[in-house]
Design a protein around this motif. Structure first.
Motif, mmCIF file in Angstrom:
data_model
loop_
_atom_site.group_PDB
_atom_site.id
_atom_site.type_symbol
_atom_site.label_atom_id
_atom_site.label_comp_id
_atom_site.label_asym_id
_atom_site.label_seq_id
_atom_site.Cartn_x
_atom_site.Cartn_y
_atom_site.Cartn_z
ATOM 1 N N THR A 154 0.849 -1.188 0.000
ATOM 2 C CA THR A 154 0.000 0.000 0.000
ATOM 3 C C THR A 154 0.889 1.243 0.000
ATOM 4 O OG1 THR A 154 -1.776 -1.136 1.184
ATOM 5 C CG2 THR A 154 -1.771 1.275 1.284
ATOM 6 N N GLU A 158 -2.329 6.390 1.068
ATOM 7 C CA GLU A 158 -3.475 5.549 0.743
ATOM 8 C C GLU A 158 -3.953 4.818 2.000
ATOM 9 O OE1 GLU A 158 -2.534 2.968 -2.493
ATOM 10 O OE2 GLU A 158 -2.573 4.593 -3.984
ATOM 11 N N ILE A 160 -6.103 1.077 3.571
ATOM 12 C CA ILE A 160 -6.449 -0.315 3.276
ATOM 13 C C ILE A 160 -7.311 -0.865 4.404
ATOM 14 C CG2 ILE A 160 -4.314 -1.232 4.309
ATOM 15 C CD1 ILE A 160 -4.475 -3.299 1.837
#
Length: 337
Positions: A154, A158, A160
């Motif tokens: 990742t 960002e 997840i």
């Protein structure tokens, strides 16, 4: 600021044993794990410490630290992945060159979590608390465990999302090998104190409480300096897993952490499932969680997917997380910010 490594496709994995190595009769298991990684497209670089084990450690402290430092300095290696945990990783901390660590992932749990937490607290570099390499030797990997690869790939800025497992393994059955390694038979149920739907937000820090508690009062467990340098006013969301502590020993450890200031500006605590939560007299693990909540008014989510009762999620030390629990199910969304 937190620095986030990124695992490239086809990267080299450095396998070293900063705690315990693998006994000769179990070498085949680690070879199987390395082959699984190669099938995924990774290169494997194994250190000498992986193949030796004596006096509760893979090698003398200086040798273990030297091999780790060399792998961290090797620009071809994108991930340091010990075979498993052990007992005496803390011996090597004085020999680790924290000032020269390159931006790469270190992944593991159990005794490895001492190194993970120390790295993040000392440097602000994110580290990954998740599966051991030796547990990836199976033909298949369950969905929860398998998330390690996607999480380590990742990008910064960002996020997840992970969901709680559907089932967990009640006990290890080494005499009954499985293509999945784990025997997931029991329904997973996340619980909380107070007993209601919860959403907790904060910077994840934690590990195996048996061993990371020994960082308190040392240069490697300076939570206050970490706050000031790297996360400012963000609250901490602690996660712990208990390997061998009785309820009273766990209680003592939590009180010590409180007295050391670890729970200042704390958004909550997550506790993994544990087979070790043995009551002392009639003092149960639920009593420990309730006492903690009543004293500090810090919510607790427990029996989560973390630790020695697999499967387990991958928690990134330093990441900003939103953790929810409702109706026995949970989710963890980690933001690499």
């Amino acid at each position: 600021m937190i620095t986030y490594p990124f695992l490239e496709k086809g990267a080299a994995i450095g396998v070293t044993a900063p705690s315990s190595g693998v006994e000769a009769e179990l070498h085949e298991l680690i070879k199987q794990s390395c082959e699984r990684m190669k099938l995924k497209g990774f290169q494997i670089i194994c250190g000498e410490t992986v193949w030796t084990q004596d006096k509760a450690k893979s090698a003398p402290a200086k040798q273990r630290a030297k091999e780790f430092n060399q792998m961290m300095a090797n620009e071809d290696i994108g991930l340091i992945f010990p075979p498993w945990g052990g007992e005496l990783l803390i011996e090597i901390l004085e020999e680790i060159d924290f000032g020269s660590l390159q931006n790469k992932w270190v992944l593991g749990y159990s005794d490895t979590s001492v190194l993970l937490l120390a790295i993040t607290l000392k440097t602000g570099m994110a580290t990954a608390h998740g599966t051991n390499l030796i547990d990836l030797r199976g033909e298949y990997t369950d969905e929860t465990t398998a998330m390690w690869e996607k999480i380590l790939s990742t990008s910064a800025c960002e996020s997840i999302l992970q969901h709680s497992s559907s089932k967990y393994q009640k006990k290890w059955q080494h005499d009954k090998p499985s293509p999945y390694v784990f025997h997931l038979t029991e329904p997973t149920i996340w619980k909380s104190v107070p007993n209601k739907e919860l959403e907790l937000k904060g910077r994840l820090l934690g590990g195996c409480i048996d061993v990371i508690r020994h960082l308190i009062g040392t240069p490697f467990g300076d939570v206050q300096s970490f706050r000031q340098k790297h996360i400012k006013d963000d609250p901490i969301l602690w996660y712990f897993e208990n390997c061998e502590l009785t309820t009273t020993d766990l209680r003592r450890s939590l009180v010590q952490m409180k007295l050391a200031g670890w729970f200042e500006n704390c958004a909550g605590i997550l506790f993994g499932r544990s087979a070790a939560n043995r009551p002392v007299e009639n003092y149960t693990i639920e009593d420990v969680y309730h006492d903690f909540f009543e004293e500090l008014n810090i919510p607790v989510i427990y029996d989560i997917d973390c630790g020695h009762v697999p499967p387990q999620m991958t928690f990134i030390n330093g990441s900003y997380a939103e953790v929810t629990v409702a109706d026995g199910k949970g989710s963890v969304c980690q933001y690499f910010i």
